[in-house]
Write a protein that holds these residues in place. Structure first.
Motif, PDB file in Angstrom:
ATOM      1  N   LEU A   1      -7.108   1.892   1.429  1.00 56.83           N
ATOM      2  CA  LEU A   1      -5.701   1.510   1.375  1.00 56.83           C
ATOM      3  C   LEU A   1      -5.490   0.265   0.517  1.00 56.83           C
ATOM      4  N   LEU A   2      -6.432  -0.679   0.583  1.00 59.14           N
ATOM      5  CA  LEU A   2      -6.260  -1.965  -0.097  1.00 59.14           C
ATOM      6  C   LEU A   2      -6.679  -1.941  -1.562  1.00 59.14           C
ATOM      7  N   ALA A   3      -7.426  -0.930  -1.961  1.00 54.61           N
ATOM      8  CA  ALA A   3      -7.935  -0.893  -3.334  1.00 54.61           C
ATOM      9  C   ALA A   3      -6.780  -0.871  -4.334  1.00 54.61           C
ATOM     10  N   GLY A   4      -6.735  -1.885  -5.195  1.00 48.59           N
ATOM     11  CA  GLY A   4      -5.717  -1.947  -6.242  1.00 48.59           C
ATOM     12  C   GLY A   4      -4.329  -2.300  -5.765  1.00 48.59           C
ATOM     13  N   ALA A   5      -4.167  -2.717  -4.501  1.00 45.73           N
ATOM     14  CA  ALA A   5      -2.836  -3.006  -3.971  1.00 45.73           C
ATOM     15  C   ALA A   5      -2.264  -4.280  -4.593  1.00 45.73           C
ATOM     16  N   LYS A   6      -0.990  -4.237  -4.927  1.00 46.48           N
ATOM     17  CA  LYS A   6      -0.307  -5.403  -5.483  1.00 46.48           C
ATOM     18  C   LYS A   6      -0.009  -6.406  -4.383  1.00 46.48           C
ATOM     19  N   SER A   7      -0.181  -7.707  -4.684  1.00 51.36           N
ATOM     20  CA  SER A   7       0.074  -8.769  -3.713  1.00 51.36           C
ATOM     21  C   SER A   7       1.449  -9.385  -3.936  1.00 51.36           C
ATOM     22  N   LEU A   8       2.143  -9.636  -2.812  1.00 51.93           N
ATOM     23  CA  LEU A   8       3.449 -10.294  -2.840  1.00 51.93           C
ATOM     24  C   LEU A   8       3.440 -11.447  -1.853  1.00 51.93           C
ATOM     25  N   PRO A   9       4.142 -12.536  -2.145  1.00 49.60           N
ATOM     26  CA  PRO A   9       4.239 -13.623  -1.158  1.00 49.60           C
ATOM     27  C   PRO A   9       4.969 -13.137   0.096  1.00 49.60           C
ATOM     28  N   LEU A  10       4.387 -13.386   1.248  1.00 44.95           N
ATOM     29  CA  LEU A  10       5.011 -12.977   2.498  1.00 44.95           C
ATOM     30  C   LEU A  10       6.403 -13.594   2.644  1.00 44.95           C
ATOM     31  N   SER A  11       6.566 -14.811   2.144  1.00 49.31           N
ATOM     32  CA  SER A  11       7.845 -15.506   2.272  1.00 49.31           C
ATOM     33  C   SER A  11       8.962 -14.851   1.478  1.00 49.31           C
ATOM     34  N   ASP A  12       8.605 -13.966   0.545  1.00 49.49           N
ATOM     35  CA  ASP A  12       9.613 -13.343  -0.328  1.00 49.49           C
ATOM     36  C   ASP A  12      10.057 -11.967   0.155  1.00 49.49           C
ATOM     37  N   VAL A  13       9.476 -11.451   1.233  1.00 48.87           N
ATOM     38  CA  VAL A  13       9.815 -10.100   1.658  1.00 48.87           C
ATOM     39  C   VAL A  13      10.645 -10.138   2.943  1.00 48.87           C
ATOM     40  N   ARG A  14      11.352  -9.050   3.168  1.00 47.19           N
ATOM     41  CA  ARG A  14      12.160  -8.885   4.382  1.00 47.19           C
ATOM     42  C   ARG A  14      11.397  -7.971   5.324  1.00 47.19           C
ATOM     43  N   LEU A  15      10.968  -8.498   6.459  1.00 48.78           N
ATOM     44  CA  LEU A  15      10.176  -7.714   7.394  1.00 48.78           C
ATOM     45  C   LEU A  15      11.082  -6.860   8.278  1.00 48.78           C
ATOM     46  N   ASP A  16      10.819  -5.554   8.294  1.00 48.87           N
ATOM     47  CA  ASP A  16      11.552  -4.606   9.119  1.00 48.87           C
ATOM     48  C   ASP A  16      10.707  -4.240  10.333  1.00 48.87           C
ATOM     49  N   SER A  17      11.257  -3.414  11.219  1.00 45.21           N
ATOM     50  CA  SER A  17      10.420  -2.890  12.293  1.00 45.21           C
ATOM     51  C   SER A  17       9.196  -2.233  11.661  1.00 45.21           C
ATOM     52  N   PRO A  18       7.981  -2.528  12.147  1.00 44.70           N
ATOM     53  CA  PRO A  18       6.789  -1.956  11.513  1.00 44.70           C
ATOM     54  C   PRO A  18       6.695  -0.444  11.671  1.00 44.70           C
TER      55      PRO A  18
ATOM     56  N   ILE B   1       0.831  -1.215   0.000  1.00 44.10           N
ATOM     57  CA  ILE B   1       0.000   0.000   0.000  1.00 44.10           C
ATOM     58  C   ILE B   1       0.860   1.257   0.000  1.00 44.10           C
ATOM     59  N   THR B   2       2.132   1.116  -0.330  1.00 40.21           N
ATOM     60  CA  THR B   2       3.057   2.244  -0.231  1.00 40.21           C
ATOM     61  C   THR B   2       2.589   3.443  -1.040  1.00 40.21           C
ATOM     62  N   ASN B   3       2.053   3.194  -2.248  1.00 42.43           N
ATOM     63  CA  ASN B   3       1.683   4.322  -3.105  1.00 42.43           C
ATOM     64  C   ASN B   3       0.439   5.059  -2.625  1.00 42.43           C
ATOM     65  N   LYS B   4      -0.208   4.574  -1.557  1.00 40.73           N
ATOM     66  CA  LYS B   4      -1.350   5.275  -0.977  1.00 40.73           C
ATOM     67  C   LYS B   4      -0.922   6.277   0.108  1.00 40.73           C
ATOM     68  N   LEU B   5       0.378   6.341   0.380  1.00 42.15           N
ATOM     69  CA  LEU B   5       0.885   7.154   1.480  1.00 42.15           C
ATOM     70  C   LEU B   5       1.806   8.243   0.968  1.00 42.15           C
ATOM     71  N   ASP B   6       1.815   9.363   1.642  1.00 45.19           N
ATOM     72  CA  ASP B   6       2.743  10.450   1.353  1.00 45.19           C
ATOM     73  C   ASP B   6       4.022  10.188   2.136  1.00 45.19           C
ATOM     74  N   LEU B   7       5.112   9.913   1.437  1.00 39.30           N
ATOM     75  CA  LEU B   7       6.371   9.601   2.093  1.00 39.30           C
ATOM     76  C   LEU B   7       7.334  10.783   2.094  1.00 39.30           C
ATOM     77  N   ASN B   8       6.851  11.948   1.732  1.00 35.92           N
ATOM     78  CA  ASN B   8       7.727  13.114   1.624  1.00 35.92           C
ATOM     79  C   ASN B   8       7.162  14.315   2.372  1.00 35.92           C
ATOM     80  N   PRO B   9       7.137  14.271   3.698  1.00 38.55           N
ATOM     81  CA  PRO B   9       6.646  15.430   4.452  1.00 38.55           C
ATOM     82  C   PRO B   9       7.610  16.605   4.327  1.00 38.55           C
ATOM     83  N   THR B  10       7.091  17.811   4.497  1.00 39.72           N
ATOM     84  CA  THR B  10       7.943  18.994   4.438  1.00 39.72           C
ATOM     85  C   THR B  10       8.731  19.136   5.738  1.00 39.72           C
ATOM     86  N   TRP B  11       9.859  19.820   5.645  1.00 37.86           N
ATOM     87  CA  TRP B  11      10.688  20.096   6.818  1.00 37.86           C
ATOM     88  C   TRP B  11      10.244  21.391   7.462  1.00 37.86           C
TER      89      TRP B  11
END
Length: 283
Positions: free
Chosen positions: A52-69, A22-32
């Motif tokens: 958030l889920l509308a149109g989201a791409k699915s990936l196998p959980l086993s293929d990703v590297r989980l970081d601190s949430p 859902i990354t593309n549903k979020l603003d990752l560039n806040p102003t300073w």
């Protein structure tokens, strides 16, 4: 929902054995200057899950590297003695108490851990000192969802975004807890955040930790002296809490040393489980 951060810069929703990106549903560039708290958690807390889920791409959980949430918590807050049985074992263990006698949480207060100590389950805990005891401590961790200041116990649950599994790694010694618990890799969160609507009673969750397959800690959050709401009331009486701030709720009895080569398996009921390795001492 189960919210994760994966592959360093992606945000996803866990559904079964898949991750919805859902990354593309979020603003990752806040102003300073950046707003206080974690910029992404503040957006997630205000978002509609279906949007958030509308149109989201699915990936196998086993293929990703989980970081601190949570990438950038403004504060990681610890509750040092929040289980009676842990107080008893601390008072019986000179390496833990260092000559102090522990009584109750509101006489000792809370402590802060450095944000630079934070890692996720795909990383490695690295003890800082070869000649000092380093201990494991499993905890339920609260994730704040909106700004909270002097919140009453009765309203505290309105400020929770969700919960995650926490490991408060601790080097024993005479220094203040915030110093001994803040080396790099000494705060572990993961594998995801479970939103508060999925945990009707966070004060009744089993939690456990094993080292190399041997159970070391096993308890239930009903044994906490300060429950979740009371901890939020207490913390917000001293600090303004912001979205993404984390409160580690304290550890039960059974804390003990970890050494390079160990594998820790950790679980909090309804929240999740993670496995993490202990690496070599930091050079």
């Amino acid at each position: 929902m189960k919210i994760c951060r994966f592959n360093s810069n992606r945000v996803g929703v866990i559904e079964g054995d898949t991750v919805k990106d859902i990354t593309n549903k979020l603003d990752l560039n806040p102003t300073w200057p950046l707003p206080p708290g974690d910029w992404v958690v503040s957006q997630l807390a205000a978002a509609n899950g279906n949007d958030l889920l509308a149109g989201a791409k699915s990936l196998p959980l086993s293929d990703v590297r989980l970081d601190s949430p949570i990438a950038n918590p403004g504060k990681i807050i610890g509750a040092p003695i929040n289980y009676k049985a842990h107080i008893d074992e601390a008072n019986a263990d000179r390496e833990i108490n260092q000559g102090k006698t522990y009584t109750q949480l509101d006489e000792y207060g809370l402590f802060l851990k450095a944000g630079s100590s934070l890692i996720g389950p795909s990383e490695v805990i690295r003890p800082r000192f070869a000649d000092r005891r380093t201990d494991h401590e499993v905890e339920l961790a609260i994730v704040i969802g909106k700004t909270a200041n002097r919140v009453s116990r009765e309203n505290a649950f309105n400020y929770i975004y969700g919960y995650t599994v926490g490991l408060d790694i601790t080097v024993r010694g005479k220094e203040f807890p915030g110093f001994r618990k803040s080396p790099d890799t000494y705060s572990v969160l993961g594998p995801w955040i479970v939103t508060a609507d999925e945990i009707p009673d966070p004060d009744a969750l089993d939690l456990w930790l094993s080292v190399n397959g041997q159970i070391k800690q096993k308890s239930n959050t009903r044994m906490m002296i300060f429950g979740v709401a009371r901890l939020i009331e207490y913390a917000s009486s001293f600090y303004t809490l912001h979205p993404g701030d984390v409160i580690m709720t304290g550890t039960p009895e059974g804390v003990g040393p970890i050494v390079p080569g160990d594998t820790l398996d950790v679980e909090v009921e309804r929240v999740g489980k993670l496995a993490i390795k202990v690496g070599e001492v930091t050079a």
